[in-house]
Design a protein around this motif. Structure first.
Motif, PDB file in Angstrom:
ATOM      1  N   TYR A  30       0.946   8.995  11.933  1.00  0.00           N
ATOM      2  CA  TYR A  30       1.752   7.811  11.654  1.00  0.00           C
ATOM      3  C   TYR A  30       2.327   7.873  10.239  1.00  0.00           C
ATOM      4  N   GLY A  31       1.465   8.113   9.263  1.00  0.00           N
ATOM      5  CA  GLY A  31       1.911   8.111   7.877  1.00  0.00           C
ATOM      6  C   GLY A  31       2.900   9.203   7.559  1.00  0.00           C
ATOM      7  N   HIS A  32       2.579  10.440   7.945  1.00  0.00           N
ATOM      8  CA  HIS A  32       3.469  11.556   7.629  1.00  0.00           C
ATOM      9  C   HIS A  32       4.841  11.408   8.310  1.00  0.00           C
ATOM     10  N   GLU A  33       4.842  10.943   9.541  1.00  0.00           N
ATOM     11  CA  GLU A  33       6.118  10.794  10.238  1.00  0.00           C
ATOM     12  C   GLU A  33       6.964   9.680   9.627  1.00  0.00           C
ATOM     13  N   HIS A  34       6.330   8.609   9.203  1.00  0.00           N
ATOM     14  CA  HIS A  34       7.078   7.524   8.568  1.00  0.00           C
ATOM     15  C   HIS A  34       7.610   7.948   7.196  1.00  0.00           C
ATOM     16  N   ILE A  35       6.830   8.731   6.476  1.00  0.00           N
ATOM     17  CA  ILE A  35       7.301   9.237   5.182  1.00  0.00           C
ATOM     18  C   ILE A  35       8.556  10.075   5.371  1.00  0.00           C
ATOM     19  N   GLU A 183      -1.846   2.642  10.786  1.00  0.00           N
ATOM     20  CA  GLU A 183      -1.589   2.333  12.194  1.00  0.00           C
ATOM     21  C   GLU A 183      -1.672   0.836  12.462  1.00  0.00           C
ATOM     22  N   LEU A 184      -2.620   0.173  11.815  1.00  0.00           N
ATOM     23  CA  LEU A 184      -2.815  -1.253  12.038  1.00  0.00           C
ATOM     24  C   LEU A 184      -1.780  -2.118  11.329  1.00  0.00           C
ATOM     25  N   PHE A 185      -1.384  -1.722  10.129  1.00  0.00           N
ATOM     26  CA  PHE A 185      -0.569  -2.601   9.294  1.00  0.00           C
ATOM     27  C   PHE A 185       0.765  -2.002   8.851  1.00  0.00           C
ATOM     28  N   GLY A 186       1.027  -0.752   9.251  1.00  0.00           N
ATOM     29  CA  GLY A 186       2.242  -0.075   8.802  1.00  0.00           C
ATOM     30  C   GLY A 186       3.536  -0.737   9.222  1.00  0.00           C
ATOM     31  N   LEU A 266      -7.488  -4.139  -0.911  1.00  0.00           N
ATOM     32  CA  LEU A 266      -6.791  -3.045  -1.592  1.00  0.00           C
ATOM     33  C   LEU A 266      -5.499  -3.517  -2.246  1.00  0.00           C
ATOM     34  N   ASN A 267      -5.054  -4.707  -1.864  1.00  0.00           N
ATOM     35  CA  ASN A 267      -3.924  -5.357  -2.523  1.00  0.00           C
ATOM     36  C   ASN A 267      -2.649  -4.499  -2.526  1.00  0.00           C
ATOM     37  N   GLY A 268      -2.313  -3.943  -1.351  1.00  0.00           N
ATOM     38  CA  GLY A 268      -1.057  -3.203  -1.218  1.00  0.00           C
ATOM     39  C   GLY A 268      -1.127  -1.736  -1.585  1.00  0.00           C
ATOM     40  N   MET A 269      -2.324  -1.194  -1.852  1.00  0.00           N
ATOM     41  CA  MET A 269      -2.437   0.191  -2.303  1.00  0.00           C
ATOM     42  C   MET A 269      -1.895   1.188  -1.284  1.00  0.00           C
ATOM     43  N   VAL A 270      -2.214   0.985  -0.011  1.00  0.00           N
ATOM     44  CA  VAL A 270      -1.768   1.934   1.014  1.00  0.00           C
ATOM     45  C   VAL A 270      -0.248   1.983   1.056  1.00  0.00           C
ATOM     46  N   GLN A 273       1.207   3.774  -2.058  1.00  0.00           N
ATOM     47  CA  GLN A 273       1.083   5.230  -2.026  1.00  0.00           C
ATOM     48  C   GLN A 273       2.078   5.849  -1.046  1.00  0.00           C
ATOM     49  N   LEU A 274       2.275   5.214   0.095  1.00  0.00           N
ATOM     50  CA  LEU A 274       3.260   5.705   1.062  1.00  0.00           C
ATOM     51  C   LEU A 274       4.670   5.643   0.486  1.00  0.00           C
ATOM     52  N   ARG A 275       5.000   4.541  -0.148  1.00  0.00           N
ATOM     53  CA  ARG A 275       6.336   4.393  -0.753  1.00  0.00           C
ATOM     54  C   ARG A 275       6.527   5.414  -1.883  1.00  0.00           C
ATOM     55  N   GLY A 276       5.480   5.668  -2.631  1.00  0.00           N
ATOM     56  CA  GLY A 276       5.567   6.673  -3.679  1.00  0.00           C
ATOM     57  C   GLY A 276       5.854   8.043  -3.101  1.00  0.00           C
ATOM     58  N   ALA A 277       5.205   8.358  -1.978  1.00  0.00           N
ATOM     59  CA  ALA A 277       5.432   9.648  -1.318  1.00  0.00           C
ATOM     60  C   ALA A 277       6.868   9.763  -0.823  1.00  0.00           C
TER      61      ALA A 277
END
Length: 334
Positions: A30-35, A183-186, A266-270, A273-277
């Motif tokens: 999920y993460g890699h494909e969205h990046i 996956e849950l919150f993306g 985590l206050n938006g950390m995930v 990090q995704l947006r940074g990538a």
């Protein structure tokens, strides 16, 4: 560091065979494909039309390094996805170039503790050469791979020896942070990370990313430890027949209640990090293209293909302004 005892630990250890590996699939599919998909939508013209013609390939290929690593079993792939900064000692004394790193540490040490930042630099050199030669297949494949490794650099636990919380009795934290939470919150995240910028010093920027990412690792681990205490050790994991439930990769599954609480703490950390990538990958690809002399990519595809895709690209740009991505359905891991 504070430790805690998890429920059914003996049973859990029998099923948690994943702890023997460095990690499972970084950022998850999920993460890699969205990046990577967001990267295409972030690139400027005239680059964007070319990459958009191949956006589905570019999106799917985001997972290729993990396919080589786990499905094919390519042993050379394993050290490319991480670096154990603690093992390398004083950060300021770590050689910044691949050549100097090999001289100082030797192949065995590098294979054990990871070569992620050096490999990103090597990929950039190859991508720049591919742009110069206008080698279509190389451009697409190298760019997609680069997106994966930069994504890994933004996953904090990929920069630490405590990559899966195994040193602090938090095994399973890796999969929770990088795959289950996205996956849950993306679907609530904003994937528009802005326009790419030219990177004056690729080597310096690569190490900046790794250091900044590593600085957040202790935080995500501490938040988990504190939250488990609040939960009293119960309702942290999904249970099945008296055992902690695992997914197809033998990664433990956290409950929806715990996942939501952890994501909130985590206050938006995930998302950060995704947006940074996304922002960094787009900037690295853009920089390689500029350093290659800004070659014209429009003649690499059939004109009719680009024209046919122009309308869809226009619509997708409008959607992307609000941070959303069109047509993406990633394979679930949790």
């Amino acid at each position: 560091m504070t430790t805690f005892k998890k429920p059914n630990l003996r049973l859990w250890h029998k099923t948690a065979i994943f702890c023997l590996a460095l990690s499972l699939i970084s950022w998850g599919k999920y993460g890699h494909e969205h990046i990577n998909r967001a990267v295409v939508m972030s690139l400027p013209q005239p680059m964007q039309s070319f990459f958009y013609n191949h956006i589905d390939f570019f999106t799917t290929e985001a997972n290729l390094p993990d396919v080589r690593k786990y499905t094919i079993g390519d042993t050379a792939e394993f050290p490319r996805h991480h670096i154990h900064l603690e093992a390398y000692g004083n950060y300021d004394e770590i050689p910044r170039s691949t050549k100097d790193a090999k001289t100082k540490y030797g192949a065995k040490f590098l294979t054990t503790h990871g070569i992620l930042p050096w490999y990103i630099q090597d990929m950039m050199a190859k991508l720049t050469a591919a742009f110069k030669g206008k080698h279509k297949s190389d451009i697409l494949l190298l760019s997609a791979d680069l997106g994966h490794y930069i994504g890994d650099a933004y996953m904090p636990l990929h920069t630490s020896e405590n990559h899966n919380g195994q040193l602090t009795n938090q095994k399973g934290i890796h999969g929770l942070f990088e795959a289950q939470l996205p996956e849950l919150f993306g679907n609530t995240y904003n994937y528009n990370a802005g326009s790419p910028r030219f990177i004056d010093d690729v080597q310096k920027e690569t190490w900046r990313i790794v250091k900044a990412s590593n600085s957040t690792a202790d935080t995500l681990l501490q938040v988990d430890r504190d939250l488990v205490k609040q939960f009293g050790g119960s309702n942290v994991y999904e249970m099945e027949n008296g055992k902690v439930k695992v997914n197809m990769y033998s990664d433990v599954i956290h409950t929806a209640e715990y996942s939501k609480a952890y994501h909130t703490k985590l206050n938006g950390m995930v998302e950060r990090q995704l947006r940074g990538a996304i922002a960094s990958t787009a900037s690295f690809i853009y920089t390689a293209w500029v350093n290659a002399g800004k070659p014209d990519l429009t003649d690499l595809d059939n004109t009719e293909l680009t024209q046919r895709n122009a309308t869809n690209l226009m619509h997708d740009r409008v959607l992307f302004k609000s941070g959303k991505l069109f047509g993406l359905k990633s394979e679930k891991e949790f």
